[in-house]
Design an enzyme around this catalytic site. Structure first.
Site, mmCIF file in Angstrom:
data_model
loop_
_atom_site.group_PDB
_atom_site.id
_atom_site.type_symbol
_atom_site.label_atom_id
_atom_site.label_comp_id
_atom_site.label_asym_id
_atom_site.label_seq_id
_atom_site.Cartn_x
_atom_site.Cartn_y
_atom_site.Cartn_z
ATOM 1 C CB SER A 57 -0.849 0.000 1.281
ATOM 2 O OG SER A 57 -1.418 1.274 1.503
ATOM 3 C CE1 TYR B 207 -3.960 -2.884 5.100
ATOM 4 C CE2 TYR B 207 -3.533 -0.522 4.987
ATOM 5 C CZ TYR B 207 -3.780 -1.728 4.359
ATOM 6 O OH TYR B 207 -3.843 -1.778 2.982
HETATM 7 N N1 LIG Z 1 -8.680 -0.447 -1.199
HETATM 8 C C1 LIG Z 1 -7.635 0.303 -0.887
HETATM 9 O O1 LIG Z 1 -7.740 1.549 -0.735
HETATM 10 C C2 LIG Z 1 -6.271 -0.319 -0.765
HETATM 11 C C3 LIG Z 1 -5.155 0.545 -0.754
HETATM 12 C C4 LIG Z 1 -3.888 -0.014 -0.632
HETATM 13 C C5 LIG Z 1 -3.729 -1.374 -0.542
HETATM 14 N N2 LIG Z 1 -4.819 -2.198 -0.546
HETATM 15 C C6 LIG Z 1 -4.597 -3.638 -0.413
HETATM 16 O O2 LIG Z 1 -5.179 -4.289 -1.521
HETATM 17 C C7 LIG Z 1 -5.458 -5.652 -1.172
HETATM 18 C C8 LIG Z 1 -6.851 -6.007 -1.664
HETATM 19 O O3 LIG Z 1 -7.796 -5.257 -0.937
HETATM 20 P P1 LIG Z 1 -9.087 -4.610 -1.622
HETATM 21 O O4 LIG Z 1 -8.969 -3.152 -1.499
HETATM 22 O O5 LIG Z 1 -9.322 -5.202 -2.953
HETATM 23 O O6 LIG Z 1 -10.202 -5.051 -0.575
HETATM 24 P P2 LIG Z 1 -11.358 -6.168 -0.649
HETATM 25 O O7 LIG Z 1 -12.253 -5.918 -1.797
HETATM 26 O O8 LIG Z 1 -11.938 -6.203 0.731
HETATM 27 O O9 LIG Z 1 -10.564 -7.517 -0.935
HETATM 28 C C9 LIG Z 1 -9.922 -8.270 0.046
HETATM 29 C C10 LIG Z 1 -9.750 -9.685 -0.476
HETATM 30 O O10 LIG Z 1 -9.028 -10.448 0.520
HETATM 31 C C11 LIG Z 1 -9.756 -11.653 0.763
HETATM 32 N N3 LIG Z 1 -9.585 -12.089 2.154
HETATM 33 C C12 LIG Z 1 -9.796 -11.369 3.276
HETATM 34 N N4 LIG Z 1 -9.593 -12.134 4.369
HETATM 35 C C13 LIG Z 1 -9.246 -13.370 3.909
HETATM 36 C C14 LIG Z 1 -8.933 -14.593 4.551
HETATM 37 N N5 LIG Z 1 -8.913 -14.708 5.880
HETATM 38 N N6 LIG Z 1 -8.640 -15.670 3.789
HETATM 39 C C15 LIG Z 1 -8.666 -15.578 2.431
HETATM 40 N N7 LIG Z 1 -8.937 -14.425 1.767
HETATM 41 C C16 LIG Z 1 -9.238 -13.353 2.510
HETATM 42 C C17 LIG Z 1 -11.211 -11.285 0.493
HETATM 43 O O11 LIG Z 1 -11.957 -12.440 0.134
HETATM 44 P P3 LIG Z 1 -12.990 -13.241 1.072
HETATM 45 O O12 LIG Z 1 -13.677 -12.256 1.949
HETATM 46 O O13 LIG Z 1 -13.868 -13.922 0.081
HETATM 47 O O14 LIG Z 1 -12.135 -14.217 1.819
HETATM 48 C C18 LIG Z 1 -11.084 -10.368 -0.713
HETATM 49 O O15 LIG Z 1 -11.040 -11.134 -1.892
HETATM 50 C C19 LIG Z 1 -5.260 -5.758 0.347
HETATM 51 O O16 LIG Z 1 -4.012 -6.371 0.599
HETATM 52 C C20 LIG Z 1 -5.233 -4.297 0.794
HETATM 53 O O17 LIG Z 1 -4.471 -4.114 1.957
HETATM 54 C C21 LIG Z 1 -6.078 -1.704 -0.651
#
Ligand SMILES: NC(=O)c1ccc[n+]([C@@H]2O[C@H](COP(=O)([O-])OP(=O)(O)OC[C@H]3O[C@@H](n4cnc5c(N)ncnc54)[C@H](OP(=O)(O)O)[C@@H]3O)[C@@H](O)[C@H]2O)c1
Length: 258
Positions: free
Chosen positions: A145, A158
């Site tokens: 991130s 985080y």
């Molecule tokens: N959105 C932002 O602003 C942002 C910014 C910087 C970095 N990121 C990073 O991007 C990545 C993806 O996040 P996102 O923004 O796309 O959020 P998201 O839509 O909430 O996606 C999170 C994913 O992780 C999976 N997950 C969560 N807990 C899990 C577990 N215990 N076992 C297996 N899978 C699990 C979820 O699937 P299930 O619930 O189906 O398990 C979902 O597919 C993360 O690493 C986050 O830190 C996000």
């Protein structure tokens, strides 16, 4: 699964049921790559697998698993090995956030977050490196991130997990620089996914990147062997000296202080 192409190699994407991971999976499918999708939500994985299989004529498998289960990374590795699924790329995207004052957040949830954001990622990379070495070309993309670059109050644990991911990934890239494996780190800024709601942050966000844009930049840059990938204007932020960034962030988060 309908077997639609002859290519034997697969890209494994964690957190593929929604958000950035789902879009990264699509980007690989568009490029004709077979996929193994990982997350807990079986219905979402099945629906995406069918959609990508139909639209892009690629083979798409999925494993519904909680990455917090003991030995989850090893189980995924063994699942692939038993089926002779040749993994060429590992996309470590699954991750969660937790928003709030450190001392008021559940310590169990914070420790689980560390386990997901760090332990499962390290485990998968460790198990799959020998596999990737067998391929002509191998890829590892770890999702950190922009918060990896500075301390982030109210997301303190985080932010620290993402600093780990960035540091680990850059060190690994150096270790593997003479190998066939490309190692990159993705550092997105605020992106329009379930992330904030799931983290318990319902504050309205002004500038959110579409996950499709983040994913396209991520996959293009990984395939071009970019070290750290900053989608959108995150590149500019990454150039700001850390001591100035810390001041900007402190001012930005002061709205959470009553
Ligand atoms: N959105 C932002 O602003 C942002 C910014 C910087 C970095 N990121 C990073 O991007 C990545 C993806 O996040 P996102 O923004 O796309 O959020 P998201 O839509 O909430 O996606 C999170 C994913 O992780 C999976 N997950 C969560 N807990 C899990 C577990 N215990 N076992 C297996 N899978 C699990 C979820 O699937 P299930 O619930 O189906 O398990 C979902 O597919 C993360 O690493 C986050 O830190 C996000």
């Amino acid at each position: 699964m309908n077997v639609l192409n002859n290519c034997e190699e697969y890209t494994l994407v964690t957190g593929a049921s929604s958000g950035i991971g789902k879009e990264i999976a699509k980007e690989f499918a568009i490029r004709g790559r077979n996929l193994v999708l990982i997350a807990r939500n079986k219905n979402a994985l099945e629906e995406l697998a069918n959609q990508l299989n139909t639209n892009y004529k690629v083979n798409v498998l999925f494993v519904s698993i909680d990455l917090l289960e003991e030995n989850a990374s090893k189980s995924i590795y063994e699942w692939c090995k038993e089926r002779n699924i040749k993994i060429q790329a590992i996309i470590n995207n699954a991750g969660v956030g937790l928003f709030g004052e450190f001392h008021n957040l559940s310590v169990e949830k914070q420790i689980s977050m560390i386990a997901l954001n760090i332990n499962s990622l390290v485990g998968l990379v460790h198990y799959f490196i020998p596999e990737l070495k067998k391929r002509k070309k191998g890829y590892i993309l770890n999702v950190a991130s922009i918060a990896a670059l500075y301390p982030l109050p109210y997301y303190s644990v985080y932010g620290a997990t993402k600093a780990f991911v960035l540091s680990f990934t850059e060190a690994l890239r150096h270790e593997l620089r003479h190998s066939n494996i490309t190692v990159s780190c993705l550092c997105p800024g605020d992106t329009d996914t379930n992330f904030f709601n799931n983290a318990g942050n319902t504050n309205q966000k002004k500038f959110l990147m579409p996950p499709e844009n983040v994913a396209k930049v991520a996959v293009d840059s990984l395939l071009k062997n970019k070290s750290v990938i900053y989608p959108g204007n995150m590149k500019l932020i990454s150039k700001i000296p850390r001591f100035i960034l810390k001041k900007i962030i402190a001012r930005r988060v002061s709205k959470y202080e009553l």
